[in-house]
Scaffold this motif. Structure first.
Motif, PDB file in Angstrom:
ATOM      1  N   ALA A   1       0.830  -1.205   0.000  1.00 13.06           N
ATOM      2  CA  ALA A   1       0.000   0.000   0.000  1.00 13.06           C
ATOM      3  C   ALA A   1       0.861   1.251   0.000  1.00 13.06           C
ATOM      4  O   ALA A   1       0.558   2.234  -0.686  1.00 13.06           O
ATOM      5  N   THR A   2       1.962   1.226   0.754  1.00 14.81           N
ATOM      6  CA  THR A   2       2.853   2.378   0.824  1.00 14.81           C
ATOM      7  C   THR A   2       3.487   2.666  -0.528  1.00 14.81           C
ATOM      8  O   THR A   2       3.637   3.824  -0.933  1.00 14.81           O
ATOM      9  N   LEU A   3       3.824   1.603  -1.251  1.00  9.02           N
ATOM     10  CA  LEU A   3       4.443   1.766  -2.559  1.00  9.02           C
ATOM     11  C   LEU A   3       3.421   1.994  -3.666  1.00  9.02           C
ATOM     12  O   LEU A   3       3.788   2.258  -4.810  1.00  9.02           O
ATOM     13  N   GLY A   4       2.157   1.872  -3.326  1.00  9.71           N
ATOM     14  CA  GLY A   4       1.121   2.102  -4.320  1.00  9.71           C
ATOM     15  C   GLY A   4       0.911   0.959  -5.286  1.00  9.71           C
ATOM     16  O   GLY A   4       0.322   1.135  -6.352  1.00  9.71           O
ATOM     17  N   THR A   5       1.396  -0.241  -4.921  1.00  6.44           N
ATOM     18  CA  THR A   5       1.234  -1.387  -5.811  1.00  6.44           C
ATOM     19  C   THR A   5       0.002  -2.210  -5.476  1.00  6.44           C
ATOM     20  O   THR A   5      -0.306  -3.170  -6.167  1.00  6.44           O
ATOM     21  N   ARG A   6      -0.696  -1.831  -4.421  1.00  6.15           N
ATOM     22  CA  ARG A   6      -1.908  -2.556  -4.050  1.00  6.15           C
ATOM     23  C   ARG A   6      -2.909  -1.589  -3.453  1.00  6.15           C
ATOM     24  O   ARG A   6      -2.548  -0.693  -2.706  1.00  6.15           O
ATOM     25  N   ARG A   7      -4.150  -1.771  -3.795  1.00  5.87           N
ATOM     26  CA  ARG A   7      -5.212  -0.934  -3.259  1.00  5.87           C
ATOM     27  C   ARG A   7      -5.733  -1.535  -1.957  1.00  5.87           C
ATOM     28  O   ARG A   7      -5.852  -2.747  -1.828  1.00  5.87           O
ATOM     29  N   ILE A   8      -6.000  -0.664  -0.984  1.00  8.76           N
ATOM     30  CA  ILE A   8      -6.607  -1.096   0.268  1.00  8.76           C
ATOM     31  C   ILE A   8      -8.127  -0.930   0.146  1.00  8.76           C
ATOM     32  O   ILE A   8      -8.619   0.111  -0.294  1.00  8.76           O
ATOM     33  N   TYR A   9      -8.853  -1.955   0.549  1.00 14.51           N
ATOM     34  CA  TYR A   9     -10.312  -1.936   0.466  1.00 14.51           C
ATOM     35  C   TYR A   9     -10.901  -1.760   1.865  1.00 14.51           C
ATOM     36  O   TYR A   9     -11.030  -2.719   2.613  1.00 14.51           O
ATOM     37  N   PRO A  10     -11.232  -0.532   2.264  1.00 15.86           N
ATOM     38  CA  PRO A  10     -11.805  -0.320   3.594  1.00 15.86           C
ATOM     39  C   PRO A  10     -13.230  -0.848   3.669  1.00 15.86           C
ATOM     40  O   PRO A  10     -13.916  -0.971   2.648  1.00 15.86           O
ATOM     41  N   GLN A  11     -13.657  -1.150   4.887  1.00 17.50           N
ATOM     42  CA  GLN A  11     -15.032  -1.607   5.074  1.00 17.50           C
ATOM     43  C   GLN A  11     -16.004  -0.468   4.776  1.00 17.50           C
ATOM     44  O   GLN A  11     -15.778   0.671   5.162  1.00 17.50           O
ATOM     45  N   GLN A  12     -17.059  -0.802   4.087  1.00 16.62           N
ATOM     46  CA  GLN A  12     -18.079   0.182   3.747  1.00 16.62           C
ATOM     47  C   GLN A  12     -19.462  -0.435   3.979  1.00 16.62           C
ATOM     48  O   GLN A  12     -20.128  -0.866   3.031  1.00 16.62           O
ATOM     49  N   PRO A  13     -19.896  -0.496   5.234  1.00 17.58           N
ATOM     50  CA  PRO A  13     -21.199  -1.117   5.545  1.00 17.58           C
ATOM     51  C   PRO A  13     -22.327  -0.423   4.791  1.00 17.58           C
ATOM     52  O   PRO A  13     -22.359   0.812   4.698  1.00 17.58           O
ATOM     53  N   THR A  14     -23.227  -1.214   4.267  1.00 16.39           N
ATOM     54  CA  THR A  14     -24.344  -0.638   3.508  1.00 16.39           C
ATOM     55  C   THR A  14     -25.550  -0.323   4.387  1.00 16.39           C
ATOM     56  O   THR A  14     -26.348   0.554   4.060  1.00 16.39           O
ATOM     57  N   ASP A  15     -25.698  -1.024   5.516  1.00 13.62           N
ATOM     58  CA  ASP A  15     -26.876  -0.817   6.359  1.00 13.62           C
ATOM     59  C   ASP A  15     -26.516  -0.360   7.770  1.00 13.62           C
ATOM     60  O   ASP A  15     -26.964   0.674   8.228  1.00 13.62           O
ATOM     61  N   TYR A  16     -25.687  -1.149   8.465  1.00  9.62           N
ATOM     62  CA  TYR A  16     -25.382  -0.839   9.851  1.00  9.62           C
ATOM     63  C   TYR A  16     -23.868  -0.712  10.037  1.00  9.62           C
ATOM     64  O   TYR A  16     -23.109  -1.516   9.507  1.00  9.62           O
ATOM     65  N   CYS A  17     -23.471   0.287  10.776  1.00 11.61           N
ATOM     66  CA  CYS A  17     -22.058   0.467  11.089  1.00 11.61           C
ATOM     67  C   CYS A  17     -21.914   0.571  12.602  1.00 11.61           C
ATOM     68  O   CYS A  17     -22.412   1.514  13.219  1.00 11.61           O
ATOM     69  N   TYR A  18     -21.257  -0.432  13.178  1.00 11.65           N
ATOM     70  CA  TYR A  18     -21.026  -0.410  14.625  1.00 11.65           C
ATOM     71  C   TYR A  18     -19.652   0.208  14.863  1.00 11.65           C
ATOM     72  O   TYR A  18     -18.641  -0.387  14.516  1.00 11.65           O
ATOM     73  N   PRO A  19     -19.590   1.393  15.451  1.00 10.45           N
ATOM     74  CA  PRO A  19     -18.308   2.100  15.569  1.00 10.45           C
ATOM     75  C   PRO A  19     -17.343   1.442  16.550  1.00 10.45           C
ATOM     76  O   PRO A  19     -17.759   0.739  17.472  1.00 10.45           O
ATOM     77  N   GLY A  20     -16.077   1.666  16.311  1.00 10.07           N
ATOM     78  CA  GLY A  20     -15.054   1.206  17.244  1.00 10.07           C
ATOM     79  C   GLY A  20     -14.467  -0.150  16.928  1.00 10.07           C
ATOM     80  O   GLY A  20     -13.492  -0.567  17.561  1.00 10.07           O
ATOM     81  N   LEU A  21     -15.019  -0.857  15.934  1.00  7.96           N
ATOM     82  CA  LEU A  21     -14.482  -2.171  15.575  1.00  7.96           C
ATOM     83  C   LEU A  21     -13.244  -2.003  14.702  1.00  7.96           C
ATOM     84  O   LEU A  21     -13.130  -1.030  13.964  1.00  7.96           O
TER      85      LEU A  21
END
Length: 212
Positions: free
Chosen positions: A174-194
């Motif tokens: 990721a630092t070198l830009g050779t791979r994309r990071i896929y963050p979590q993107q909840p569509t309905d519920y997002c429980y914070p702090g996880l």
């Protein structure tokens, strides 16, 4: 068009015609190798319209051809200030940095230039060759960086757990830009702090074999 706008439109139209004539004149000077005259004409054009990145880029190219690398770098920055994602301006900036001996910064600019290429878009032979070389330089830079980083953290990584070792690899990519990071993107519920874990590792679930 109201009468009050007609003079303004007339002035703008006259300036556009004048700029077009100056561009044609500069092009003819370039074709005959009269770079001094071409530069003088481009400077006149820029006095009329200094928001045209093409004018700055053409001026930079002529300055570079004459060996005026500092002036060329200034002109390229002017072009990029107007059009930050200009592939040609980024290529030229990379070439100027490389000529100045700043190979790392040159490789970064080359990488940015390559990223602006539109897949399938036709390019002239010179630009195609420049992009290919830029891509080669950028990839060598990434390979060198990857080897350096892995050498620096190699001992620590060899003693890390499988999950941690994988995280280190992801960090490097990721630092070198050779791979994309896929963050979590909840569509309905997002429980914070996880924890924002992209993919869970099998080692974290020792009961999976039994379940399977």
């Amino acid at each position: 068009m109201t009468d009050s706008l007609k003079p303004v439109a007339g002035v703008a139209g006259a300036q556009s015609v004048r700029l077009s004539a100056l561009k044609g004149e500069a092009r003819r000077f370039v074709e005959t190798g009269q770079f001094d005259q071409a530069i003088a004409v481009l400077q006149v054009a820029l006095s009329l319209d200094d928001r045209d990145p093409t004018l700055w880029l053409n001026l930079a190219g002529l300055q570079r051809a004459r060996g005026e690398h500092r002036a060329a770098a200034t002109s390229v920055e002017q072009a990029l200030a107007i059009e930050p994602k200009s592939m040609l301006a980024l290529l030229m900036k990379g070439s100027l940095l490389e000529r100045a001996g700043d190979h790392r910064a040159a490789a970064v600019q080359y990488g940015r230039a390559v990223a602006q290429r539109i897949p399938g878009a036709p390019l002239d032979a010179a630009t195609e060759a420049a992009l290919q070389r830029a891509d080669d330089v950028y990839r060598r830079y990434l390979d060198d960086m990857a080897r350096h980083v892995r050498a620096e953290i190699g001992a620590r990584q060899s003693t890390a757990r499988t999950v941690e070792a994988r995280r280190v690899e992801l960090f490097i990519d990721a630092t070198l830009g050779t791979r994309r990071i896929y963050p979590q993107q909840p569509t309905d519920y997002c429980y914070p702090g996880l924890p924002a874990i992209e993919f869970h590792d099998r080692d974290e679930f020792p009961w999976l074999p039994a379940l399977e």
